[in-house]
Design an enzyme around this catalytic site. Structure first.
Site, PDB file in Angstrom:
ATOM      1  CG  HIS A  68      -2.085   0.936   1.107  1.00  0.00           C
ATOM      2  ND1 HIS A  68      -2.000   2.292   1.340  1.00  0.00           N
ATOM      3  CD2 HIS A  68      -3.353   0.692   0.713  1.00  0.00           C
ATOM      4  CE1 HIS A  68      -3.186   2.830   1.119  1.00  0.00           C
ATOM      5  NE2 HIS A  68      -4.023   1.892   0.733  1.00  0.00           N
ATOM      6  CG  ASP A  70      -8.321  -4.378  -2.820  1.00  0.00           C
ATOM      7  OD1 ASP A  70      -7.537  -3.459  -3.140  1.00  0.00           O
ATOM      8  OD2 ASP A  70      -9.546  -4.229  -2.733  1.00  0.00           O
TER       9      ASP A  70
HETATM   10  C1  SDX Z   1      -6.223   0.006  -2.927  1.00  0.00           C
HETATM   11  O1  SDX Z   1      -4.460   4.516  -2.059  1.00  0.00           O
HETATM   12  C2  SDX Z   1      -5.397   3.879  -1.449  1.00  0.00           C
HETATM   13  O2  SDX Z   1      -5.815   4.251  -0.371  1.00  0.00           O
HETATM   14  C3  SDX Z   1      -5.979   2.705  -2.197  1.00  0.00           C
HETATM   15  C4  SDX Z   1      -6.988   1.866  -1.433  1.00  0.00           C
HETATM   16  C5  SDX Z   1      -8.275   2.623  -1.181  1.00  0.00           C
HETATM   17  O3  SDX Z   1      -8.987   2.240  -0.241  1.00  0.00           O
HETATM   18  O4  SDX Z   1      -8.607   3.522  -1.990  1.00  0.00           O
HETATM   19  O5  SDX Z   1      -6.430   1.470  -0.200  1.00  0.00           O
HETATM   20  C6  SDX Z   1      -7.385   0.616  -2.223  1.00  0.00           C
HETATM   21  O6  SDX Z   1      -5.971   0.338  -4.045  1.00  0.00           O
HETATM   22  C7  SDX Z   1      -5.352  -0.968  -2.173  1.00  0.00           C
HETATM   23  C8  SDX Z   1      -4.126  -1.438  -3.017  1.00  0.00           C
HETATM   24  C9  SDX Z   1      -4.609  -2.531  -3.963  1.00  0.00           C
HETATM   25  N1  SDX Z   1      -3.533  -2.932  -4.891  1.00  0.00           N
HETATM   26  C10 SDX Z   1      -2.918  -4.106  -4.804  1.00  0.00           C
HETATM   27  O7  SDX Z   1      -3.097  -4.937  -3.901  1.00  0.00           O
HETATM   28  C11 SDX Z   1      -1.970  -4.395  -5.963  1.00  0.00           C
HETATM   29  C12 SDX Z   1      -0.626  -4.910  -5.421  1.00  0.00           C
HETATM   30  N2  SDX Z   1       0.032  -3.832  -4.709  1.00  0.00           N
HETATM   31  C13 SDX Z   1       0.971  -3.033  -5.431  1.00  0.00           C
HETATM   32  O8  SDX Z   1       0.756  -2.860  -6.770  1.00  0.00           O
HETATM   33  C14 SDX Z   1       1.471  -1.815  -4.643  1.00  0.00           C
HETATM   34  O9  SDX Z   1       1.725  -2.245  -3.378  1.00  0.00           O
HETATM   35  C15 SDX Z   1       0.596  -0.579  -4.596  1.00  0.00           C
HETATM   36  C16 SDX Z   1       0.203  -0.112  -5.951  1.00  0.00           C
HETATM   37  C17 SDX Z   1      -0.632  -0.829  -3.785  1.00  0.00           C
HETATM   38  C18 SDX Z   1       1.420   0.515  -3.929  1.00  0.00           C
HETATM   39  O10 SDX Z   1       2.473   0.775  -4.740  1.00  0.00           O
HETATM   40  P1  SDX Z   1       3.553   1.930  -4.378  1.00  0.00           P
HETATM   41  O11 SDX Z   1       3.205   2.619  -3.129  1.00  0.00           O
HETATM   42  O12 SDX Z   1       3.747   2.765  -5.586  1.00  0.00           O
HETATM   43  O13 SDX Z   1       4.795   1.096  -4.026  1.00  0.00           O
HETATM   44  P2  SDX Z   1       5.884   0.672  -5.068  1.00  0.00           P
HETATM   45  O14 SDX Z   1       5.229   0.140  -6.300  1.00  0.00           O
HETATM   46  O15 SDX Z   1       6.857   1.783  -5.183  1.00  0.00           O
HETATM   47  O16 SDX Z   1       6.556  -0.576  -4.306  1.00  0.00           O
HETATM   48  C19 SDX Z   1       7.613  -0.376  -3.410  1.00  0.00           C
HETATM   49  C20 SDX Z   1       8.418  -1.674  -3.511  1.00  0.00           C
HETATM   50  C21 SDX Z   1       8.790  -2.019  -4.962  1.00  0.00           C
HETATM   51  O17 SDX Z   1       9.963  -2.816  -4.894  1.00  0.00           O
HETATM   52  P3  SDX Z   1      11.449  -2.099  -5.082  1.00  0.00           P
HETATM   53  O18 SDX Z   1      11.362  -1.256  -6.327  1.00  0.00           O
HETATM   54  O19 SDX Z   1      11.613  -1.270  -3.808  1.00  0.00           O
HETATM   55  O20 SDX Z   1      12.395  -3.224  -5.161  1.00  0.00           O
HETATM   56  O21 SDX Z   1       7.607  -2.769  -3.069  1.00  0.00           O
HETATM   57  C22 SDX Z   1       7.380  -3.660  -4.133  1.00  0.00           C
HETATM   58  C23 SDX Z   1       7.678  -2.917  -5.425  1.00  0.00           C
HETATM   59  O22 SDX Z   1       8.070  -3.819  -6.461  1.00  0.00           O
HETATM   60  N3  SDX Z   1       5.970  -4.075  -4.064  1.00  0.00           N
HETATM   61  C24 SDX Z   1       5.520  -5.309  -4.262  1.00  0.00           C
HETATM   62  C25 SDX Z   1       4.135  -5.248  -4.036  1.00  0.00           C
HETATM   63  N4  SDX Z   1       3.794  -4.000  -3.730  1.00  0.00           N
HETATM   64  C26 SDX Z   1       4.922  -3.269  -3.745  1.00  0.00           C
HETATM   65  N5  SDX Z   1       6.168  -6.447  -4.610  1.00  0.00           N
HETATM   66  C27 SDX Z   1       5.387  -7.548  -4.737  1.00  0.00           C
HETATM   67  N6  SDX Z   1       4.051  -7.569  -4.532  1.00  0.00           N
HETATM   68  C28 SDX Z   1       3.394  -6.448  -4.177  1.00  0.00           C
HETATM   69  N7  SDX Z   1       2.070  -6.465  -3.982  1.00  0.00           N
END
Ligand code: SDX
Length: 426
Positions: A304, A361
């Site tokens: 998140h 989720d």
């Molecule tokens: C919702 O914003 C909100 O409030 C949203 C929400 C709401 O109520 O409105 O809470 C609802 O959208 C919840 C999130 C649902 N999405 C997912 O579950 C999809 C999987 N999660 C990711 O795509 C990710 O965690 C996000 C999009 C939710 C957040 O992404 P960020 O904050 O941009 O973080 P990032 O992509 O920069 O990740 C930081 C690191 C990265 O690795 P490095 O580059 O540091 O090596 O963490 C890794 C990412 O690759 N990472 C994950 C991951 N989420 C982040 N690696 C594997 N699996 C994951 N799920």
């Protein structure tokens, strides 16, 4: 007032630091470009406050979510979705009279214009419900020109009530259309959530009795999805609304944004992922994929932007999943896989270092599936509930005398000016 000093090319510029009632202070940079000729740069808005709001507060490190100051776990346990809707719209929990009046008003707006039913006929039966919701919610603006004057607080209130009331009807119609069953009209004798369940799972051929266990679980899920600060879809609704677009069009834009798998679409993707994993012995394979930078796969329902601790909504849903399945006498191996996956990830350095925890989720789909929804409906249910937050945030923005059209700038890295070259010379 506290100040911050920004130095650009050796010149110092003082900018005010603003404090809210809680949470991080903000550096007010509204005059920065005028004073310095430079922009700030923050793609993804990881360090940017886009607005002032009093609706929802999130402390990502502590895993805290408050709606108008009330903790989400207390609201989920003790309140109802209609009461939370009133709270978000009006700022205070309703008295008994206020609650009765509000729920009666919402109930009286649940029907949709009969012409809207013909919109569904244009879709194939296998159209994704979110594609349908994008279309029909945007189309509402063609039916309610009497409540699109955004400068009139009375019209704004009517359009907010219409959107909150009609989303369940439209979502139920999207589901019915996909399974070839007739639409059911709303039943004003039922609760908001009970009415939605009947329109979704009832049939004209027989009476539908709302199961209180399912009604309570559904209502709790709606509460947990109602609002969440300035997430992507809410920011979309605000940006669309800042141009003066009508609230129906703004909510349609929010639905489109929510659909993405990185946002609300993750609930559908998470259950599909858990089903693809199938059995706990395959978890290491998927964890390895999630950690592999060359693999676009991510653990859906994990991570998140704001929560670097447990998402408090996930905590409530994790408990509710067991309760609901037990009460319904359903055993779903997917729930066991979800729990094993959570434990496995939370012990893995990759997830620990990045503070990746289950989000809202991760468990919601297990409950929605137990209630009887296909995964394709999950995000439409998220949109149904989030409509309360979207319209409350939209209204807060429109009512803010300081609001203006949102118009970000950029860091330009394209070609600098050059002259046109005639075709024969290229
Ligand atoms: C919702 O914003 C909100 O409030 C949203 C929400 C709401 O109520 O409105 O809470 C609802 O959208 C919840 C999130 C649902 N999405 C997912 O579950 C999809 C999987 N999660 C990711 O795509 C990710 O965690 C996000 C999009 C939710 C957040 O992404 P960020 O904050 O941009 O973080 P990032 O992509 O920069 O990740 C930081 C690191 C990265 O690795 P490095 O580059 O540091 O090596 O963490 C890794 C990412 O690759 N990472 C994950 C991951 N989420 C982040 N690696 C594997 N699996 C994951 N799920």
């Amino acid at each position: 007032m506290a100040e911050s000093t920004i130095s650009v090319d050796g010149k110092e510029f003082k900018t005010p630091v603003l404090s809210g009632s809680t949470g991080p202070d903000v550096i007010d940079i509204r005059k920065l470009y005028g004073q310095t000729g430079v922009f700030t740069y923050d793609p993804g808005f990881t360090s940017t406050a886009s607005c002032e709001s009093g609706l929802t507060y999130i402390d990502g490190d502590a895993g805290v979510l408050l709606h108008r100051g009330y903790p989400i776990d207390q609201l989920a346990e003790k309140s109802s979705f209609m009461e939370v809707a009133y709270l978000l719209l009006n700022g205070e929990l309703p008295s008994s009279d206020e609650y009765q009046k509000f729920t009666k008003t919402i109930t009286r707006h649940t029907m949709v214009h009969e012409q809207l039913a013909t919109f569904f006929r244009g879709f194939r039966r296998d159209a994704h419900p979110m594609a349908i919701m994008c279309g029909v919610v945007g189309a509402l603006s063609a039916f309610y020109p009497d409540s699109t004057n955004i400068n009139d607080p009375v019209e704004r209130t009517i359009s907010m009530h219409r959107l909150i009331a009609k989303m369940p009807t439209l979502a139920a119609m999207a589901y019915k259309y996909s399974i070839g069953q007739p639409f059911l009209f709303p039943d004003n004798s039922l609760s908001y959530t009970g009415n939605f369940l009947r329109m979704t799972f009832g049939v004209p051929a027989e009476d539908y009795v709302v199961d209180p266990v399912i009604e309570s679980a559904m209502d709790k899920i709606f509460i947990l999805h109602a609002d969440h600060e300035q997430n992507a879809s809410t920011s979309t609704v605000r940006l669309a609304g800042s141009s003066g677009a009508n609230p129906f069009a703004c909510v349609a834009a929010g639905i489109a944004t929510l659909w993405g798998p990185a946002h609300g679409g993750a609930n559908e993707a998470a259950l599909n992922m858990l089903r693809e994993i199938g059995t706990p012995d395959r978890i290491p394979e998927f964890i390895a994929r999630a950690k592999n930078k060359d693999d676009p796969f991510r653990l859906m329902g994990f991570g998140h932007r704001v929560y670097k601790n447990f998402d408090p909504r996930a905590k409530v849903l994790s408990v509710a999943a067991t309760e609901v399945l037990d009460k319904l006498g359903i055993s779903d191996p997917v729930l066991d896989t979800a729990r094993e996956l959570e434990q496995f990830a939370l012990k893995d350095d990759y997830f620990i270092e990045r503070k990746l925890y289950p989000n809202v989720d991760f468990y919601s789909g297990v409950i929605l599936s137990a209630i009887g929804f296909p995964t394709s409906m999950f995000t439409a249910l998220f949109a149904l509930a989030r409509t309360v937050g979207w319209v409350a945030q939209w209204n807060e923005m429109i009512a803010d005398p300081e609001q203006k059209i949102g118009r970000p700038r950029q860091l330009y890295t394209g070609p600098t000016q050059r002259d046109y070259v005639a075709l024969e010379n290229r």
